[in-house]
Design an enzyme around this catalytic site. Sequence first.
Site, PDB file in Angstrom:
ATOM      1  N   ILE A  57     -20.164  -1.720 -11.114  1.00  0.00           N
ATOM      2  CA  ILE A  57     -20.338  -3.151 -11.385  1.00  0.00           C
ATOM      3  C   ILE A  57     -20.459  -3.391 -12.886  1.00  0.00           C
ATOM      4  CG2 ILE A  57     -22.015  -5.047 -11.177  1.00  0.00           C
ATOM      5  CD1 ILE A  57     -22.170  -4.317  -8.189  1.00  0.00           C
ATOM      6  N   VAL A  60     -16.996  -3.128 -14.473  1.00  0.00           N
ATOM      7  CA  VAL A  60     -16.147  -4.297 -14.244  1.00  0.00           C
ATOM      8  C   VAL A  60     -16.684  -5.515 -14.993  1.00  0.00           C
ATOM      9  CG1 VAL A  60     -15.324  -5.918 -12.488  1.00  0.00           C
ATOM     10  CG2 VAL A  60     -15.229  -3.457 -12.060  1.00  0.00           C
ATOM     11  N   GLU A  61     -17.977  -5.692 -14.986  1.00  0.00           N
ATOM     12  CA  GLU A  61     -18.565  -6.887 -15.615  1.00  0.00           C
ATOM     13  C   GLU A  61     -18.394  -6.894 -17.135  1.00  0.00           C
ATOM     14  OE1 GLU A  61     -19.577  -9.585 -14.311  1.00  0.00           O
ATOM     15  OE2 GLU A  61     -20.144  -9.130 -12.265  1.00  0.00           O
ATOM     16  N   THR A  62     -18.769  -5.784 -17.810  1.00  0.00           N
ATOM     17  CA  THR A  62     -18.791  -5.796 -19.281  1.00  0.00           C
ATOM     18  C   THR A  62     -18.257  -4.538 -19.944  1.00  0.00           C
ATOM     19  OG1 THR A  62     -21.030  -4.908 -19.305  1.00  0.00           O
ATOM     20  CG2 THR A  62     -20.807  -7.322 -19.377  1.00  0.00           C
ATOM     21  N   TYR A 169     -12.236  -9.004  -7.959  1.00  0.00           N
ATOM     22  CA  TYR A 169     -13.475  -8.378  -8.418  1.00  0.00           C
ATOM     23  C   TYR A 169     -13.874  -7.240  -7.476  1.00  0.00           C
ATOM     24  CZ  TYR A 169     -18.409  -7.904  -9.668  1.00  0.00           C
ATOM     25  OH  TYR A 169     -19.632  -7.412 -10.044  1.00  0.00           O
TER      26      TYR A 169
END
Length: 187
Positions: A57, A60-62, A169
């Site tokens: 996560i 993918v997020e940052t 996502y």
Amino acid sequence: MKWLRKKRVLLLLFVGFTAVLFLSTNWMSWFYPIYYKEEIRKHSITYEMDPFLVAAIIRVETNYKTGRESKKGALGLMQLMPDTAKWALEMAKLPDVSLVQLKEKPSENIELGTWYLSNLSRQFEGNRTAVIAAYNAGPGNVKHWLEAGSWDGTEATVKDIPIGETRHYVQRVLYYYDQYTEIYSEF
């Protein structure tokens, strides 16, 4: 002709060195690194979450870059929305942490994000795919999809997720999760 032999020898030495390097190390970790391992490990144990899911996560997020704030206002490594972060801080009874700290400090952000994932995991009875979707689209949306039958919550039917952003996502998080679990024998 001598210089040609020297080049062949040098090429063989280079290929041999490269082969030894690749065989003696986990070279795939160069392409799929995990940063903040200690923080992820610590908070994953505390909140009984899969550390590879937390790492996927964050990737993918940052992509492990601190201090990020999305166009929608999500904060930090795990991109927590301010309202969700305030609610989670209150529910988790974590020490007083400001939104600025959540944005800038990896450990606090990972702790709160992992707590939130654990909360989602309880809500969705451990269904990893539904948890990932809920992390992105919100638990209310995912519950609605499941109840309405527009998505059954399985990995096999991710293509049926009604919101394209969430569908993409979930696919990306599952991809990185699979890569991490394949590359790293332990966390």
